[in-house]
Enzyme design. Structure first.
Site, PDB file in Angstrom:
ATOM      1  N   GLU A 195       0.795  -1.139  -0.015  1.00 31.54           N
ATOM      2  CA  GLU A 195      -0.153   0.085   0.052  1.00 31.54           C
ATOM      3  C   GLU A 195       0.875   1.251  -0.062  1.00 31.54           C
ATOM      4  OE1 GLU A 195      -3.673  -1.586   2.509  1.00 31.54           O
ATOM      5  OE2 GLU A 195      -2.107  -0.541   3.646  1.00 31.54           O
TER       6      GLU A 195
ATOM      7  N   LYS B  64       3.746   7.073   2.917  1.00 30.95           N
ATOM      8  CA  LYS B  64       4.301   5.653   3.806  1.00 30.95           C
ATOM      9  C   LYS B  64       3.942   4.316   2.639  1.00 30.95           C
ATOM     10  CE  LYS B  64       2.465   3.286   7.026  1.00 30.95           C
ATOM     11  NZ  LYS B  64       2.193   2.918   8.393  1.00 30.95           N
TER      12      LYS B  64
ATOM     13  N   THR C  88       5.854  -9.697   8.867  1.00 31.78           N
ATOM     14  CA  THR C  88       4.547  -9.459   8.377  1.00 31.78           C
ATOM     15  C   THR C  88       4.213  -8.387   7.805  1.00 31.78           C
ATOM     16  OG1 THR C  88       3.626 -10.883  10.055  1.00 31.78           O
ATOM     17  CG2 THR C  88       2.033  -9.616   8.820  1.00 31.78           C
TER      18      THR C  88
ATOM     19  N   ALA D 183       4.410  -8.771  16.747  1.00 30.97           N
ATOM     20  CA  ALA D 183       5.319  -7.708  16.363  1.00 30.97           C
ATOM     21  C   ALA D 183       4.699  -6.276  17.211  1.00 30.97           C
ATOM     22  CB  ALA D 183       5.594  -7.386  15.187  1.00 30.97           C
ATOM     23  N   GLN D 184       3.581  -6.238  17.362  1.00 30.63           N
ATOM     24  CA  GLN D 184       2.879  -5.046  17.797  1.00 30.63           C
ATOM     25  C   GLN D 184       2.639  -4.842  19.287  1.00 30.63           C
ATOM     26  OE1 GLN D 184       0.694  -1.439  18.003  1.00 30.63           O
ATOM     27  NE2 GLN D 184       1.988  -2.051  16.285  1.00 30.63           N
TER      28      GLN D 184
ATOM     29  N   THR E  68      -3.988  -9.207  16.034  1.00 31.65           N
ATOM     30  CA  THR E  68      -3.918 -10.381  15.400  1.00 31.65           C
ATOM     31  C   THR E  68      -3.474 -10.315  13.840  1.00 31.65           C
ATOM     32  OG1 THR E  68      -6.076 -11.033  14.976  1.00 31.65           O
ATOM     33  CG2 THR E  68      -4.972 -11.887  17.117  1.00 31.65           C
TER      34      THR E  68
ATOM     35  N   VAL F 128      -7.247  -3.610  16.650  1.00 30.97           N
ATOM     36  CA  VAL F 128      -6.099  -3.040  15.693  1.00 30.97           C
ATOM     37  C   VAL F 128      -5.650  -3.874  14.615  1.00 30.97           C
ATOM     38  CG1 VAL F 128      -3.613  -2.717  16.035  1.00 30.97           C
ATOM     39  CG2 VAL F 128      -5.168  -2.137  17.839  1.00 30.97           C
TER      40      VAL F 128
ATOM     41  N   ASP G 265      -7.530  -4.802   9.361  1.00 27.55           N
ATOM     42  CA  ASP G 265      -7.263  -3.655   8.781  1.00 27.55           C
ATOM     43  C   ASP G 265      -7.187  -3.717   7.308  1.00 27.55           C
ATOM     44  OD1 ASP G 265      -4.980  -5.181   8.518  1.00 27.55           O
ATOM     45  OD2 ASP G 265      -3.705  -3.772   9.367  1.00 27.55           O
TER      46      ASP G 265
ATOM     47  N   SER H  96      -9.306   0.554  14.457  1.00 27.80           N
ATOM     48  CA  SER H  96      -8.563   1.170  14.107  1.00 27.80           C
ATOM     49  C   SER H  96      -7.657   0.683  12.751  1.00 27.80           C
ATOM     50  CB  SER H  96      -7.263   1.200  15.115  1.00 27.80           C
ATOM     51  OG  SER H  96      -5.966   1.743  14.405  1.00 27.80           O
TER      52      SER H  96
END
Lengths: 360, 360
Positions: free
Chosen positions: A56, A69, A84, A139-140, A204, A227, A230, A299
């Site tokens: 993206e 970004k 990921t 990771a988050q 996840t 979160v 997405d 989010s």
């Protein structure tokens, strides 16, 4: 020359500032930009989907600075030892079109995502909320804990992941972080982690319509920080949670959330209305209305979050010694003589180009 | 680590290869991709317009590699000693989403624009065309001359620019280039430069509907290579040239050219049809049909051109000694342990990530 913040430089900036202060300053920067929401150019991101993931581009501008970004999402990457999500971003000067800063944003995306989650929770979680279930320990996860500890006051986290190795990694990192007064608890299931928690955070990574949270898990007064859902076809909440009569759903940018967020499962016409984060942060809409409301922050990440983050990095980079630069743009004595620049033996002393003056 | 080709590395690559060979190999690479036109994801570029210019993102993918270019266009920049156009691009692996190469593209855009012009002219100019009028002697001019000399056989150029300093710079650079058998002539006006020329190339920079070429200048059999009109409100040709009954107009990607090209002055319904370059290069449509046709290549630049250029750079970079890399993406021992990567004192030995295997 273009300023450059690679992963090593970013590590140095975070170490110098300390993670909690870095997170808090970043959150302030983001909140300030959300309060001038109308100043920003808003377009849905450009997404290139493939079998295994998505790449993206997320651009935005406030008429003075432009940022975009690059970010990918490839859930199967971890099986092959890869991330990921990887990301980088560029901040540019609208008046000249010159890029000013190129920065790694894999780490920065994790920071800004957690910062935005915490900003929303400050308006949506019950006052005095202290416990958080954290479903998804990849990771988050550490970033969410740091943000909710520093900005919301969370002092107890209950961890669950289908991969126990991920949870062990998170526990280890949290022990080393040694956040003041934080109790860390490992749960046997999502249901166990969620039971009695003030806040439920789901991060996840599966690219599918998952049912991480189901209706019977949700208790009156909970704040859900969703979160991980997405992109189209990637959600975490059972649709009945979103349809609860007492639910108050907040998104970053509604047109994008309708495509990519949990609310892709709703229809704009028949289902309950949603609020935008900018309205909360500028006090145009209330956050939580009662102790028994269920609040949901859906989010997906918006370009504004990255714009704020890049501007924060640019300022921080200027404050801390030994910034780096790369020769991404030609430095020419005569701008009409591009060919001359190419065949000259050596570039002249680098031009600094448009100097980035960061608003206070 | 991500491979990096900055301006200094690009200069080394061009010097090692020689400009004519660099241009010819690049043109081959682009032509090969146009012949598999249907393999590419095609979307109009993302443009952020401001008072003084535009910043654009141009993505595309063939399902195996993904590329995008950042490019600005700010005509007033030159007055302040800056480039009108700066650019950089990224090549990424679709399967993992990992960026593979970051490259300067200010120089490369000039090369690829000229290469595409020459590819079109090989199918559209009269066989044996030897003379070219070059209107606009700025940053793009030398590249056009090199491409038309190497790929089309042009041996006479007639130069005109409203800024005599730009023409003097071009003459100086062409003298140093010393292209075999090339005669360089400075003209007193556009009309004088164009009179009797086989090919007319316009590469002017003003952001307005300019009338660089007017109907009475156009002679039967001419090929017009219209490069400078490339965004809404920025054109170079009088609309009556486009409406000539004997005109054959070719564009790169019609939906984009209708917005940004000379043909933004036409309506798709009532005006003559246009062909796409891919159809010419794959022999699905004829180029020039008679010695008296007026042919027009209405070039605005398409993401495919940059995709091909980045892949060519990646291959060349691998062939020539001392490639460079930057730490734009974290190198992690455990991809779920992003936090661990951030707080480790030093990154482990760089992973090369997905190795770019460039198709033959």
């Amino acid at each position: 020359m273009v300023s450059y913040i690679g992963t090593e430089r970013l590590k140095a900036l975070v170490a110098t500032r300390g993670p909690a202060r870095f997170m808090s300053e970043l959150a302030q920067e983001i909140a300030a930009d959300y309060r001038r929401w109308d100043a920003f150019e808003k377009t849905p991101r450009h997404a290139s989907h493939s079998t295994d993931g998505v790449i993206e581009l997320m651009p935005t501008s406030d008429g003075r600075l432009y940022a975009f970004k690059y970010v990918n999402g490839h859930p199967k990457n971890t099986a092959a030892g890869r991330l990921t999500v990887t990301a980088f971003g560029v901040l540019a000067d609208v008046a000249t079109g010159y890029p000013l800063l190129l920065a790694e944003m894999t780490y920065v995306t994790a920071f800004r995502t957690a910062a935005v989650s915490a900003l929303a929770a400050r308006h949506l979680a019950r006052p005095g909320a202290r416990s958080m279930a954290l479903i998804g320990n990849g990771a988050q996860a550490e970033f969410q804990v740091i943000a909710f500890h520093a900005l919301v006051g969370v002092r107890e986290v209950r961890l669950f992941d289908t991969d126990p190795e991920a949870t062990r990694k998170l526990v280890r990192n949290l022990e080393r972080l040694d956040l003041e007064g934080l109790r860390v608890q490992v749960s046997a299931s999502t249901a166990q982690a969620v039971r009695g928690a003030d806040i439920v955070t789901t991060v996840t990574a599966d690219k599918r319509n998952a049912l991480i949270l189901t209706p019977e898990m949700i208790e009156p007064g909970m704040h859900v920080n969703a979160v991980g859902g997405d992109c189209p076809g990637k959600t975490e909440l059972h649709v009945d949670i979103l349809r609860r009569a007492d639910a108050h759903i907040v998104v970053e940018f509604e047109p994008q959330a309708r495509i990519e967020g949990e609310i892709q499962q709703l229809t704009a016409e028949t289902d309950p209305a949603v609020s935008e984060l900018a309205q909360l942060l500028s006090a145009q809409r209330p956050g939580r209305r009662s102790d028994r409301d269920v609040t949901i922050f859906d989010s997906v990440g918006f370009a504004l979050n990255d714009f704020s983050a890049l501007r924060y990095l640019a300022r921080l980079d200027g404050e801390i010694a030994s910034p780096q630069a790369i020769d991404l743009i030609p430095a020419l004595a005569d701008p009409k003589d591009l060919w001359g620049g190419l065949v000259r033996a050596r570039a002249p002393a680098p031009r600094t180009g448009a100097r980035l003056e960061v608003p206070a």
